[in-house]
Design a protein around this motif. Structure first.
Motif, PDB file in Angstrom:
ATOM      1  N   ASP A 164       0.828  -1.204   0.000  1.00 50.65           N
ATOM      2  CA  ASP A 164       0.000   0.000   0.000  1.00 50.65           C
ATOM      3  C   ASP A 164       0.867   1.261   0.000  1.00 50.65           C
ATOM      4  O   ASP A 164       2.116   1.187  -0.025  1.00 50.65           O
ATOM      5  CB  ASP A 164      -1.012  -0.018   1.146  1.00 50.65           C
ATOM      6  CG  ASP A 164      -0.397   0.199   2.523  1.00 50.65           C
ATOM      7  OD1 ASP A 164       0.797   0.566   2.624  1.00 50.65           O
ATOM      8  OD2 ASP A 164      -1.114  -0.016   3.521  1.00 50.65           O
ATOM      9  N   ARG A 206      -2.905  -6.675   7.146  1.00 49.09           N
ATOM     10  CA  ARG A 206      -1.818  -5.748   6.824  1.00 49.09           C
ATOM     11  C   ARG A 206      -0.615  -6.042   7.712  1.00 49.09           C
ATOM     12  O   ARG A 206      -0.737  -6.132   8.941  1.00 49.09           O
ATOM     13  CB  ARG A 206      -2.243  -4.304   7.030  1.00 49.09           C
ATOM     14  CG  ARG A 206      -1.159  -3.294   6.598  1.00 49.09           C
ATOM     15  CD  ARG A 206      -1.365  -1.930   7.224  1.00 49.09           C
ATOM     16  NE  ARG A 206      -1.132  -1.942   8.667  1.00 49.09           N
ATOM     17  CZ  ARG A 206      -1.136  -0.838   9.422  1.00 49.09           C
ATOM     18  NH1 ARG A 206      -1.376   0.332   8.874  1.00 49.09           N
ATOM     19  NH2 ARG A 206      -0.922  -0.921  10.730  1.00 49.09           N
ATOM     20  N   VAL A 230      -7.504  -6.108   8.420  1.00 55.08           N
ATOM     21  CA  VAL A 230      -8.183  -5.014   7.722  1.00 55.08           C
ATOM     22  C   VAL A 230      -9.644  -5.380   7.477  1.00 55.08           C
ATOM     23  O   VAL A 230     -10.545  -4.600   7.746  1.00 55.08           O
ATOM     24  CB  VAL A 230      -7.471  -4.688   6.396  1.00 55.08           C
ATOM     25  CG1 VAL A 230      -8.179  -3.541   5.670  1.00 55.08           C
ATOM     26  CG2 VAL A 230      -6.010  -4.351   6.637  1.00 55.08           C
ATOM     27  N   LEU A 272      -5.474  -3.009  -5.680  1.00 57.11           N
ATOM     28  CA  LEU A 272      -5.538  -1.708  -5.033  1.00 57.11           C
ATOM     29  C   LEU A 272      -5.397  -0.643  -6.110  1.00 57.11           C
ATOM     30  O   LEU A 272      -4.556  -0.775  -7.021  1.00 57.11           O
ATOM     31  CB  LEU A 272      -4.401  -1.591  -4.012  1.00 57.11           C
ATOM     32  CG  LEU A 272      -4.330  -0.357  -3.111  1.00 57.11           C
ATOM     33  CD1 LEU A 272      -5.535  -0.308  -2.176  1.00 57.11           C
ATOM     34  CD2 LEU A 272      -3.029  -0.398  -2.296  1.00 57.11           C
ATOM     35  N   LEU A 288      -9.857  -0.564  -2.505  1.00 59.05           N
ATOM     36  CA  LEU A 288      -9.514  -1.982  -2.472  1.00 59.05           C
ATOM     37  C   LEU A 288     -10.503  -2.789  -3.292  1.00 59.05           C
ATOM     38  O   LEU A 288     -11.712  -2.521  -3.281  1.00 59.05           O
ATOM     39  CB  LEU A 288      -9.583  -2.508  -1.040  1.00 59.05           C
ATOM     40  CG  LEU A 288      -8.366  -2.388  -0.128  1.00 59.05           C
ATOM     41  CD1 LEU A 288      -8.764  -2.797   1.283  1.00 59.05           C
ATOM     42  CD2 LEU A 288      -7.217  -3.246  -0.637  1.00 59.05           C
ATOM     43  N   TYR A 325     -13.938  -1.624  -1.621  1.00 61.73           N
ATOM     44  CA  TYR A 325     -13.942  -0.910  -0.344  1.00 61.73           C
ATOM     45  C   TYR A 325     -13.168   0.395  -0.479  1.00 61.73           C
ATOM     46  O   TYR A 325     -12.206   0.478  -1.261  1.00 61.73           O
ATOM     47  CB  TYR A 325     -13.257  -1.730   0.759  1.00 61.73           C
ATOM     48  CG  TYR A 325     -14.003  -2.936   1.251  1.00 61.73           C
ATOM     49  CD1 TYR A 325     -14.712  -2.889   2.453  1.00 61.73           C
ATOM     50  CD2 TYR A 325     -13.977  -4.137   0.555  1.00 61.73           C
ATOM     51  CE1 TYR A 325     -15.378  -4.006   2.940  1.00 61.73           C
ATOM     52  CE2 TYR A 325     -14.643  -5.260   1.029  1.00 61.73           C
ATOM     53  CZ  TYR A 325     -15.342  -5.188   2.214  1.00 61.73           C
ATOM     54  OH  TYR A 325     -15.997  -6.300   2.687  1.00 61.73           O
ATOM     55  N   TYR A 376     -10.382   2.451   1.167  1.00 65.48           N
ATOM     56  CA  TYR A 376      -9.262   2.041   2.012  1.00 65.48           C
ATOM     57  C   TYR A 376      -8.472   3.263   2.472  1.00 65.48           C
ATOM     58  O   TYR A 376      -8.160   4.156   1.683  1.00 65.48           O
ATOM     59  CB  TYR A 376      -8.340   1.098   1.237  1.00 65.48           C
ATOM     60  CG  TYR A 376      -7.109   0.662   2.008  1.00 65.48           C
ATOM     61  CD1 TYR A 376      -7.226  -0.111   3.154  1.00 65.48           C
ATOM     62  CD2 TYR A 376      -5.832   1.030   1.576  1.00 65.48           C
ATOM     63  CE1 TYR A 376      -6.091  -0.515   3.862  1.00 65.48           C
ATOM     64  CE2 TYR A 376      -4.696   0.621   2.271  1.00 65.48           C
ATOM     65  CZ  TYR A 376      -4.833  -0.146   3.410  1.00 65.48           C
ATOM     66  OH  TYR A 376      -3.719  -0.545   4.111  1.00 65.48           O
ATOM     67  N   ALA A 432     -10.856  -0.412   6.157  1.00 66.30           N
ATOM     68  CA  ALA A 432     -11.653  -0.517   4.937  1.00 66.30           C
ATOM     69  C   ALA A 432     -13.110  -0.264   5.292  1.00 66.30           C
ATOM     70  O   ALA A 432     -13.612  -0.763   6.301  1.00 66.30           O
ATOM     71  CB  ALA A 432     -11.493  -1.897   4.306  1.00 66.30           C
TER      72      ALA A 432
END
Length: 495
Positions: free
Chosen positions: A67, A83, A102, A114, A121, A132, A134, A141
């Motif tokens: 990320d 994560r 998450v 992503l 997401l 979602y 994020y 999320a």
């Protein structure tokens, strides 16, 4: 601080534990405070590379993604999205400082992507694809939106639904869906959505136009069909062209002869440029039929029944009759660009973002061979002038190993070898993360000098074997549209 680190190293570790600086590149302490070693003989690392085990104790980690905070998102199969935050000591020296859930969702089994801005997401189950919002700063999320449904099989079958959000066409989400049984007659009908890759426009306007939700088999753009189980799907960042790696059929017989040990080969398939949501690009490959369940890629020609003029990489048929014979397979279906050794199970493909014309492939490893094969992270070199593999389509040695087992013969034992699945580059494009589902691990690899044929050493307390020793024990790894009636006898080959 682990390993009796110095005061300076302790101060650096304290600084790196602060979330805002987890990506800082600091001089690596000596020794690296990461002392993780696998409970099995570690993989051989090719000359010019280094590797480190950086996370353990995960539950069947599959797809992974870095990320915008430099943290690693991991799909833990049938658990959810996790994560991992690392303290970064430079190079391959990473130490997990936090593991956070998450999204808790037992249906997640593989699919993850992503958005480029890091705030959206995409995740999947066997039945649906969700989106979602994020927040990478807090790893949370929210605002789930269901995008695609209608992907479940009746009965057992392949359940992963690989996701790829195009970077060239950022509103287009590609979704790969595999077959039900080993030889699935439903894949003969393009309208079933079985064994296909489709692309969906996930812009708000497009979703509103379809009532907010797509049905997989009837909506979207057909990228390719006749693809038994293309678990790995990638976009070449230089061109926007789509490539996939396909897991082909098991327990195959041809003309009454068992050929399953070395045939059919796994496939690297080319699909051309990703379709535009506004004006479809000129792409002769778009919507192409790649042959399954009638046609399969030939890998080993030795003692192959009724070989005729077939060569490595060409498509052969199973029921050799007027409906689906070798001529039909060669002339009417799209052949693989590269054929890999049978049953090596490629599960991901990622193009190098660091300016190299190279694609990395994770070979999960065989179960349907008497002699195991795969269990490796490998790469293929591409020609920057053509953006196609340098190796010829009939090559038997198109790939080069980065990580490979020191003794592949033991790899069918549970937990005895690395079993690569997901691949993800960090923001620098220099580190490549690799998940291993069977061992519950994450590894990181990166360049470390001039590449060559001789083996290197694993960056743990265990020294690896030379690559030459490995090669002595294991053979080289290599790498019409419309509706058709199921030919008589096809069901006899169902596994």
């Amino acid at each position: 601080m682990r390993g009796g680190a110095t005061v300076a190293a302790a101060a650096a570790a304290l600084l790196l534990s602060y979330p805002g600086v987890t990506n800082a590149q600091t001089p690596s302490p000596s020794p690296c405070p990461n002392t993780l070693t696998p409970p099995y003989a570690p993989p051989v690392v090719a000359k010019g590379w280094k590797a480190q085990l950086v996370a353990t104790g995960l539950t069947r980690p599959r797809s992974i993604k870095v990320d915008d905070e430099g943290n690693l998102l991991v799909i833990e199969s049938n658990v959810g999205l996790t994560r991992l935050t690392f303290n970064d000591y430079g190079g391959t020296c990473l130490v997990v400082s936090e593991k956070k859930t998450v999204i808790a969702e037992t249906g997640f089994n593989h699919g993850l992507d992503l958005s480029d801005d890091g705030t959206t997401l995409y995740v999947s189950t066997a039945e649906y694809v969700d989106r979602y919002v994020y927040d990478p700063a807090t790893a949370t999320a929210s605002n789930r939106t269901r995008l695609i449904t209608g992907m479940s099989h009746v009965g057992p079958g392949h359940v992963t639904r690989t996701l790829l959000l195009s970077r060239k066409q950022p509103d287009m989400l590609l979704v790969s869906r595999g077959s039900g049984p080993n030889i699935d007659p439903l894949a003969l009908d393009v309208e079933t959505g079985v064994s296909q890759i489709r692309a969906f426009n996930v812009s708000e306007a497009a979703l509103a136009a379809v009532g907010g939700e797509y049905s997989y088999s009837s909506d979207g753009v057909l990228v390719g069909w006749g693809l038994r189980n293309s678990v790995g799907v990638a976009e070449n960042p230089a061109t926007g062209e789509i490539w996939s790696v396909e897991n082909s059929a098991d327990n195959i017989a041809r003309l009454g002869v068992d050929v399953h040990e070395d045939n059919p080969g796994e496939e690297l398939n080319f699909h051309g440029a990703v379709p535009s949501p506004d004006s479809p690009v000129e792409n002769p490959f778009l919507g192409g039929n790649y042959g399954y369940p009638l046609c399969f890629a030939l890998w080993n020609t030795t003692d192959f029944p009724s070989l005729g003029d077939l060569s490595v990489g060409q498509q052969f048929s199973l029921p050799n009759d007027a409906t689906a014979n070798d001529t039909y397979c060669v002339e009417e279906t799209v052949p693989p660009r590269i054929t890999f050794r049978a049953h090596t199970a490629p599960l991901d493909i990622k193009f190098s973002p660091a300016g190299e014309s190279r694609a990395f492939v994770s070979f999960h490893g065989s179960w349907n061979r008497d002699e195991p094969a795969g269990y490796a992270l490998s790469y293929l070199d591409f020609d920057p002038a053509t953006n196609q593999p340098l190796a010829a389509a009939n090559s038997l040695d198109a790939t080069h190993d980065v990580l490979s087992p020191p003794d592949v013969s033991v790899c069918t034992r549970r937990g005895a070898c690395l079993r690569p699945v997901g691949l993800a580059f960090d923001a620098s494009g220099e580190r490549l993360f690799v998940s291993s589902d069977a061992t519950g691990e994450i590894w990181v690899v990166m360049k470390d000098g001039e590449e060559g044929e001789d083996g290197g050493e694993v960056t743990t307390t265990v020294t690896s074997r030379a690559a030459g020793e490995v090669r002595a024990r294991m053979p080289t790894r290599i790498g019409g549209k419309g509706w058709m009636v199921v030919p008589a006898g096809a069901a006899a080959f169902m596994g």
